[in-house]
Structures are given as C-alpha cells and as structure tokens.
Motif scaffolding. Structure first.
Motif, PDB file in Angstrom:
ATOM      1  N   PRO A 156      45.710  55.687  36.079  1.00 46.38           N
ATOM      2  CA  PRO A 156      44.983  55.302  37.495  1.00 46.38           C
ATOM      3  C   PRO A 156      43.697  55.885  37.965  1.00 46.38           C
ATOM      4  N   ALA A 157      42.949  56.265  37.970  1.00 47.37           N
ATOM      5  CA  ALA A 157      42.080  56.771  37.970  1.00 47.37           C
ATOM      6  C   ALA A 157      40.374  56.793  37.611  1.00 47.37           C
ATOM      7  N   VAL A 158      41.522  55.420  36.448  1.00 51.00           N
ATOM      8  CA  VAL A 158      39.934  54.650  35.337  1.00 51.00           C
ATOM      9  C   VAL A 158      40.376  53.393  35.815  1.00 51.00           C
ATOM     10  N   ALA A 159      41.625  52.845  36.003  1.00 50.94           N
ATOM     11  CA  ALA A 159      42.231  51.648  36.255  1.00 50.94           C
ATOM     12  C   ALA A 159      41.203  50.857  36.630  1.00 50.94           C
ATOM     13  N   PRO A 160      40.398  51.022  38.477  1.00 52.39           N
ATOM     14  CA  PRO A 160      39.246  50.513  38.582  1.00 52.39           C
ATOM     15  C   PRO A 160      38.422  49.895  37.713  1.00 52.39           C
ATOM     16  N   VAL A 161      38.032  51.005  37.125  1.00 52.76           N
ATOM     17  CA  VAL A 161      36.249  50.833  36.146  1.00 52.76           C
ATOM     18  C   VAL A 161      36.676  49.598  35.535  1.00 52.76           C
ATOM     19  N   LEU A 162      38.055  49.660  34.960  1.00 52.72           N
ATOM     20  CA  LEU A 162      38.784  48.818  33.375  1.00 52.72           C
ATOM     21  C   LEU A 162      38.652  47.741  34.061  1.00 52.72           C
ATOM     22  N   GLU A 163      38.533  47.084  35.342  1.00 58.00           N
ATOM     23  CA  GLU A 163      39.241  45.697  35.668  1.00 58.00           C
ATOM     24  C   GLU A 163      38.028  45.132  36.061  1.00 58.00           C
ATOM     25  N   ARG A 164      36.663  46.178  36.479  1.00 57.59           N
ATOM     26  CA  ARG A 164      35.657  46.071  37.109  1.00 57.59           C
ATOM     27  C   ARG A 164      34.858  45.920  35.556  1.00 57.59           C
ATOM     28  N   GLY A 170      33.038  38.268  33.272  1.00 58.15           N
ATOM     29  CA  GLY A 170      33.437  36.981  32.909  1.00 58.15           C
ATOM     30  C   GLY A 170      34.689  36.854  33.128  1.00 58.15           C
ATOM     31  N   ALA A 171      35.453  38.034  33.720  1.00 61.24           N
ATOM     32  CA  ALA A 171      37.404  37.357  33.650  1.00 61.24           C
ATOM     33  C   ALA A 171      37.170  36.969  35.420  1.00 61.24           C
ATOM     34  N   SER A 172      38.057  36.199  35.370  1.00 57.21           N
ATOM     35  CA  SER A 172      37.865  35.132  36.342  1.00 57.21           C
ATOM     36  C   SER A 172      38.488  36.268  37.540  1.00 57.21           C
ATOM     37  N   GLY A 173      39.106  36.742  37.731  1.00 59.19           N
ATOM     38  CA  GLY A 173      40.210  37.486  38.829  1.00 59.19           C
ATOM     39  C   GLY A 173      40.499  39.251  37.849  1.00 59.19           C
ATOM     40  N   ALA A 174      41.239  39.940  38.734  1.00 59.89           N
ATOM     41  CA  ALA A 174      41.839  41.044  38.199  1.00 59.89           C
ATOM     42  C   ALA A 174      42.962  41.356  39.438  1.00 59.89           C
ATOM     43  N   ALA A 175      43.928  42.287  38.740  1.00 54.42           N
ATOM     44  CA  ALA A 175      45.285  42.500  39.040  1.00 54.42           C
ATOM     45  C   ALA A 175      45.382  44.264  40.138  1.00 54.42           C
ATOM     46  N   CYS A 176      44.373  44.980  39.850  1.00 55.45           N
ATOM     47  CA  CYS A 176      43.535  46.007  40.182  1.00 55.45           C
ATOM     48  C   CYS A 176      43.454  46.190  41.992  1.00 55.45           C
ATOM     49  N   ILE A 177      43.958  46.502  42.849  1.00 52.90           N
ATOM     50  CA  ILE A 177      43.664  46.441  43.745  1.00 52.90           C
ATOM     51  C   ILE A 177      42.422  46.715  44.181  1.00 52.90           C
ATOM     52  N   LEU A 178      41.752  48.093  44.188  1.00 52.69           N
ATOM     53  CA  LEU A 178      40.779  48.917  43.826  1.00 52.69           C
ATOM     54  C   LEU A 178      39.652  48.128  43.673  1.00 52.69           C
ATOM     55  N   GLY A 179      40.214  47.982  41.832  1.00 54.10           N
ATOM     56  CA  GLY A 179      39.219  47.427  40.649  1.00 54.10           C
ATOM     57  C   GLY A 179      38.198  46.130  41.281  1.00 54.10           C
ATOM     58  N   ALA A 180      39.119  45.408  41.825  1.00 55.56           N
ATOM     59  CA  ALA A 180      38.983  43.952  41.564  1.00 55.56           C
ATOM     60  C   ALA A 180      37.947  44.035  43.909  1.00 55.56           C
ATOM     61  N   LYS A 181      38.393  44.851  45.066  1.00 53.32           N
ATOM     62  CA  LYS A 181      38.141  45.221  45.880  1.00 53.32           C
ATOM     63  C   LYS A 181      36.337  45.296  45.519  1.00 53.32           C
ATOM     64  N   LEU A 182      36.146  46.346  44.371  1.00 52.38           N
ATOM     65  CA  LEU A 182      34.804  47.457  44.811  1.00 52.38           C
ATOM     66  C   LEU A 182      33.975  46.077  43.078  1.00 52.38           C
ATOM     67  N   TYR A 183      34.328  45.108  43.266  1.00 53.30           N
ATOM     68  CA  TYR A 183      32.942  44.371  42.584  1.00 53.30           C
ATOM     69  C   TYR A 183      33.334  43.369  43.852  1.00 53.30           C
TER      70      TYR A 183
END
Length: 357
Positions: A156-164, A170-183
């Motif tokens: 979980p510590a790197v999940a936002p890094v992955l999704e960001r 070029g991904a259209s969206g991300a399910a991870c809340i923090l990853g999406a918000k940080l982008y």
C-alpha cells in the motif's frame, strides 16, 4: 542525515512501527541508501573532496516509457538546504526513451546528491516499468478507456506511485484514491463482488447501489457473480433501464475467464433487447493481447491490474560523466556529457523550478 558508518550503526528505527515502508523523512535522511554511498561520502569528506563539482547522467538499460520524474525532482528539491544548489535536467514523464538515452542529468557538488542515487534510480526504474506496461495496454485498447486496478497487487505504501505512473503513461483513470488524487484526478470504480454476495442478488445490489451512491458515479454493475453473464446483463439492464451505464465482466479463470465470444454474446443480447447504450467493461488478468481481442469483440473499457503491477523495473544507471569539468567515464562508457535535446531544465541552480509540464 547520515554522515558516516557510525551514524548507520546508531540508527534505531522503531521495531514496533506499523508498516516497514520508509517514511518521507527517512528517505531524505538517507536511510534507504545503499550502504556504500554512506562510506563513499565519509571517505570523500575525510579527503576534502566531498564537494567536488560533478555531472551525473541517468540512463536506462532498455527502451520504455518514462515515469517517476516528478517524484525524483521533488526528492531533490526537498534535500536539506545545507547540501547546496543543484541543476537538474530531465525528460518529461510519459515520453518514450531508447536504450542508454539520458533521461536525467544532475550538475552540482557530489555531496549534494550522492546519498540519493539509490532512491532516484529506484523511483525512475519502478515507475518506468509500470508506465511502460500501461502504455502497452493503452495502445492495445486503441482509444478505449483503460482503468488501473493495480493497487491490490503491491504494497500500500507504493500503490499511489503505481497508479500515478499509469495515469502519466495514458491510463484513463485509477481506482486507488490517493494515486488518482495526487495526479489531480478523481478515483474511479465499479462494484465489488462483496456487495452482491452480501445482498444475495445482482439486481438487488444494482438497485441498492443506484439508490445510495451519488448520481455522478457511473452505474456499472458486475454480472458474473451468480448467473450466466448474458442473462444477468439483461436482468440488470431491465432493472435500471437508461440509468445503467455498463456491465462488468470479471469471469474467473475457473470458468474460463472473459472470452471474445462471451463479450460478443453479451453485446448482441443487449443490443437485441434495446440496450445499446449499456457498455461492456472487462477486467480480470488482462494483457495487451487479450485487450486487443476483447476490444475487437465489442468490449468498451478495460480494468487492468496485474499486468501493470507485475511489470519489471527498467534498470537505470547513474554515471558520473564530468569531474571538475573534465570528461570521465568507467570502462565501456563514453566519457563526457551525452547530448539529448529532449532534456529540459527542471531545477535551476538558484532554486528555480525550470520548465514544468
């Protein structure tokens, strides 16, 4: 900040900490560095050479899509002020790079950044691996949305890094809340099997979701929990009518997974029943090859997780290419700065942010 081997010996991290992942201040203090960088800086300080002006270049072993640039820059901008100024040039996140192409160049005293080599290389290597896999999935989808469902496959510590990294690629969206918000995006998602299993029926769950979830959220309902996917798709479509945005096929491997024939059948049955507006969202072990096949069969969007999360890091190397203005290199490498017109100034020596994109 770690200065010597003695500092390392005296380091006492809390053994009862909740997670073993490094905190921001621990990274800035050098606690995630490879040990030999601490020893190197100690030797250089003892010899009066720690502040030797150098130029370092970072380049990949293979080709791919660049990720992690902004995070690496933030790390360098957040160094203790006593380390002094740096000048940093870098390519843009999301750009393709070739083998040995310089993706970042750092000018300054070695002591100002040497302890962070491990962290910078790790940031760029891992994020570039994830970004490269995402780009492959996006290209296979040929313009249809790809949503990242990768957080459950990593710490979980790197999940936002992955999704960001995926969003930058070029991904259209991300399910991870923090990853999406940080982008700067809002997180996206559909419905888990847990909701349907607890409520005992897909249509019952669809009605409940429609009643209670904010109207801005798309109504995309799983249809593989209890019944045949085509039958369940029609039941949900008849229940929600125009309010239904889509159905999600996530058929497990034990039942053969989601196949092109299944997608084609669901599409045909929805169309014949007058539900052409209902889209088909597909997830479950998707690879670029499967995405392309399912897109041809009529799938409208894709949830991708393990293909991106399991992508290997793209090895990055940092080499000193100038020391006190003299071109240098280890054997097998070309001495001196290697030109790359795609590098842009990101951190100026006066602390300016350079060119932001």
């Amino acid at each position: 900040m770690l200065q010597s081997e003695r500092d390392v010996r005296e380091l006492r991290p809390d053994p009862q900490r909740i997670l073993f992942s490094a905190q921001h201040d621990e990274i800035l203090q050098g606690h995630t560095a490879d040990m030999y960088f601490v020893r190197t800086l100690h030797v250089l300080r003892s010899e009066g050479k720690a502040d030797t002006p150098v130029v370092a270049e970072i380049f990949p072993r293979g080709e791919g899509v660049l990720g992690g640039v902004e995070e690496a820059l933030r790390l360098l901008r957040s160094r203790p002020p006593e380390l002094g100024p740096l000048e940093v040039w870098a390519m843009d996140e999301g750009e393709r790079f070739g083998p040995k192409e310089v993706v970042m160049r750092i000018h300054g005293p070695y002591s100002a950044f040497g302890l962070y080599e491990t962290a910078i290389l790790g940031i760029l290597a891992q994020s570039s691996g994830w970004a490269t896999a995402t780009r492959q999935a996006v290209q296979a989808a040929r313009g249809k949305p790809v949503i990242l469902f990768g957080a459950r496959h990593v710490h979980p510590a790197v999940a936002p890094v992955l999704e960001r990294a995926a969003l930058a690629a070029g991904a259209s969206g991300a399910a991870c809340i923090l990853g999406a918000k940080l982008y700067g995006r809002e997180p996206v998602g559909t419905v888990p099997h847990a909701l349907i299993l607890i409520l005992g029926d897909t249509v019952t769950a669809a009605h409940a979701y429609h009643r209670h979830v904010e109207p801005e959220a798309p109504r995309i309902i799983l249809v593989d929990t209890y019944k045949d996917e085509a039958e369940e798709s029609l039941r949900v479509a008849e229940a929600l009518g125009e309010a239904l945005d889509g159905v999600r096929l996530d058929t497990p491997g034990e039942r053969g997974g989601v196949t092109p024939d299944l997608v084609a059948e669901v599409r045909a049955r929805l169309d014949q029943a007058g539900f052409r507006h209902v889209q088909i969202f597909v997830s479950g072990g998707l690879t670029p090859e499967r995405i392309a096949q399912l897109a041809d069969a009529g799938a409208d969007a894709f949830g991708v997780g393990s293909y991106v999360s399991s992508a290997p890091p793209i090895d990055m190397t940092m080499d000193l290419k100038e020391v006190e203005g003299r071109p240098v290199a280890k054997r097998g490498r070309i001495p001196g700065i290697q030109p790359n017109p795609r590098l842009r100034l990101r951190i100026g020596r006066n602390g300016s942010r350079g060119i932001e994109r």
